[in-house]
Design a protein around this motif. Structure first.
Motif, PDB file in Angstrom:
ATOM      1  N   ARG A   1      21.992  35.801  49.965  1.00  0.00           N
ATOM      2  CA  ARG A   1      21.859  35.970  51.416  1.00  0.00           C
ATOM      3  C   ARG A   1      20.791  35.037  51.994  1.00  0.00           C
ATOM      4  O   ARG A   1      20.859  34.657  53.158  1.00  0.00           O
ATOM      5  CB  ARG A   1      21.577  37.433  51.763  1.00  0.00           C
ATOM      6  CG  ARG A   1      22.785  38.300  51.462  1.00  0.00           C
ATOM      7  CD  ARG A   1      22.683  39.685  52.014  1.00  0.00           C
ATOM      8  NE  ARG A   1      23.730  40.517  51.428  1.00  0.00           N
ATOM      9  CZ  ARG A   1      24.011  41.743  51.801  1.00  0.00           C
ATOM     10  NH1 ARG A   1      23.320  42.312  52.773  1.00  0.00           N
ATOM     11  NH2 ARG A   1      24.971  42.429  51.204  1.00  0.00           N
TER      12      ARG A   1
ATOM     13  N   ASP B   1      27.019  44.440  39.442  1.00  0.00           N
ATOM     14  CA  ASP B   1      26.868  44.845  40.839  1.00  0.00           C
ATOM     15  C   ASP B   1      28.231  45.266  41.378  1.00  0.00           C
ATOM     16  O   ASP B   1      28.918  44.476  42.033  1.00  0.00           O
ATOM     17  CB  ASP B   1      26.306  43.646  41.622  1.00  0.00           C
ATOM     18  CG  ASP B   1      25.760  44.032  42.986  1.00  0.00           C
ATOM     19  OD1 ASP B   1      25.214  45.144  43.111  1.00  0.00           O
ATOM     20  OD2 ASP B   1      25.857  43.212  43.918  1.00  0.00           O
TER      21      ASP B   1
ATOM     22  N   ARG C   1      25.706  34.972  43.409  1.00  0.00           N
ATOM     23  CA  ARG C   1      27.062  34.570  43.799  1.00  0.00           C
ATOM     24  C   ARG C   1      27.715  33.609  42.818  1.00  0.00           C
ATOM     25  O   ARG C   1      28.903  33.330  42.951  1.00  0.00           O
ATOM     26  CB  ARG C   1      27.020  33.896  45.171  1.00  0.00           C
ATOM     27  CG  ARG C   1      26.324  34.709  46.262  1.00  0.00           C
ATOM     28  CD  ARG C   1      27.282  35.579  47.018  1.00  0.00           C
ATOM     29  NE  ARG C   1      26.589  36.377  48.033  1.00  0.00           N
ATOM     30  CZ  ARG C   1      26.180  35.905  49.205  1.00  0.00           C
ATOM     31  NH1 ARG C   1      26.400  34.641  49.526  1.00  0.00           N
ATOM     32  NH2 ARG C   1      25.579  36.706  50.065  1.00  0.00           N
TER      33      ARG C   1
ATOM     34  N   SER D   1      22.240  39.795  44.840  1.00  0.00           N
ATOM     35  CA  SER D   1      23.039  38.926  45.719  1.00  0.00           C
ATOM     36  C   SER D   1      23.308  37.606  44.993  1.00  0.00           C
ATOM     37  O   SER D   1      23.173  36.524  45.547  1.00  0.00           O
ATOM     38  CB  SER D   1      22.315  38.704  47.055  1.00  0.00           C
ATOM     39  OG  SER D   1      23.116  38.003  47.963  1.00  0.00           O
TER      40      SER D   1
HETATM   41  O1  G3P Z   1      22.849  43.438  44.774  1.00  0.00           O
HETATM   42  C1  G3P Z   1      22.985  43.253  46.133  1.00  0.00           C
HETATM   43  C2  G3P Z   1      24.327  42.715  46.401  1.00  0.00           C
HETATM   44  O2  G3P Z   1      25.284  43.713  46.331  1.00  0.00           O
HETATM   45  C3  G3P Z   1      24.438  41.974  47.661  1.00  0.00           C
HETATM   46  O3  G3P Z   1      25.290  40.936  47.370  1.00  0.00           O
HETATM   47  O4  G3P Z   1      26.847  39.146  47.856  1.00  0.00           O
HETATM   48  O5  G3P Z   1      26.684  41.125  49.385  1.00  0.00           O
HETATM   49  O6  G3P Z   1      24.872  39.440  49.305  1.00  0.00           O
HETATM   50  P1  G3P Z   1      25.941  40.117  48.541  1.00  0.00           P
END
Ligand code: G3P
Length: 217
Positions: A132, A6, A166, A164
């Motif tokens: 998120r 990502d 982490r 998302s």
């Molecule tokens: O794949 C989606 C990602 O880029 C969002 O990640 O850490 O910004 O919530 P984040």
């Protein structure tokens, strides 16, 4: 589980790609901004590097705009997956673009009901945002579990792309649940190799080896 990276950082992608850790790449408008590069240039460079799908996101709010942008983005390379948001406009764009035989990644998914709609609209990938949800004290992994159950109940072929992400623990949980793909920032994928006992064990082995006075080469 496939690993997508990502990021739009081409050096980071190349480094992981050399190790066979890159099955695809996801980008979004924030990551393009972070790269400081032109979306078409950087996306083309990524597509040339990586054999798997490379998600490039539309920025229109209406379906016609998303469809037009998606068609332009798809011209960049044969491995583009067009990313559209999970709105009614995005679902309409998904239906049209997937009907044209293009890969579509429906993003910004925060509920199982949304994921069900995306599958029915012909999405290639659904991107539930784990981190998120955790940020607002909801359970991102529970969402992955729910979507897995629903898709398996009805044999939907839409792939669950856990996004998302982490942490290393997120990667493990996504794999245990059976997400088809997880997309993570490069540092999370690199951290998967880290373990304090590995470091400690290696130090001990090498210390003992030194005392033998032997060499292998
Ligand atoms: O794949 C989606 C990602 O880029 C969002 O990640 O850490 O910004 O919530 P984040």
């Amino acid at each position: 589980m496939k690993f997508f990276v990502d990021t739009a950082d081409t050096d980071a992608i190349a480094a992981l790609n050399d190790l066979g850790m890159v099955d695809g790449v996801t980008t979004n408008p924030s990551l393009i901004m972070k790269s400081g590069r032109d979306i078409k240039d950087v996306t083309k460079q990524i597509c040339d590097m990586v054999a798997g799908p490379v998600s490039a996101e539309t920025v229109a709010r209406d379906a016609d705009g998303m469809i037009a942008e998606g068609r332009v983005l798809a011209q960049i390379a044969g491995n583009i997956a067009i990313k559209v948001p999970l709105t009614w406009a995005g679902l309409k764009a998904c239906k049209v673009l997937s009907g044209e035989g293009r890969m579509v990644n429906v993003t910004l998914c925060f509920s199982a009901s949304q994921a069900l709609l995306a599958a029915k609209a012909g999405a290639t990938y659904i991107s539930p945002f784990i981190g998120r949800l955790d940020d607002v004290n909801l359970d991102g992994m529970e969402l992955i579990e729910d979507i897995r159950t629903i898709y398996d109940n009805y044999d939907f072929t839409t792939e669950i792309l856990a996004a998302s992400i982490r942490s290393v623990n997120h990667m493990k949980q996504a794999a245990l649940i059976g997400a088809d793909v997880a997309t993570a920032p490069p540092h999370v994928i690199r951290s998967m190799a880290d373990h304090v006992l590995t470091d400690r064990g290696l130090d001990a082995f090498l210390k003992d080896w030194e005392t033998t006075g032997q060499t292998i080469l």
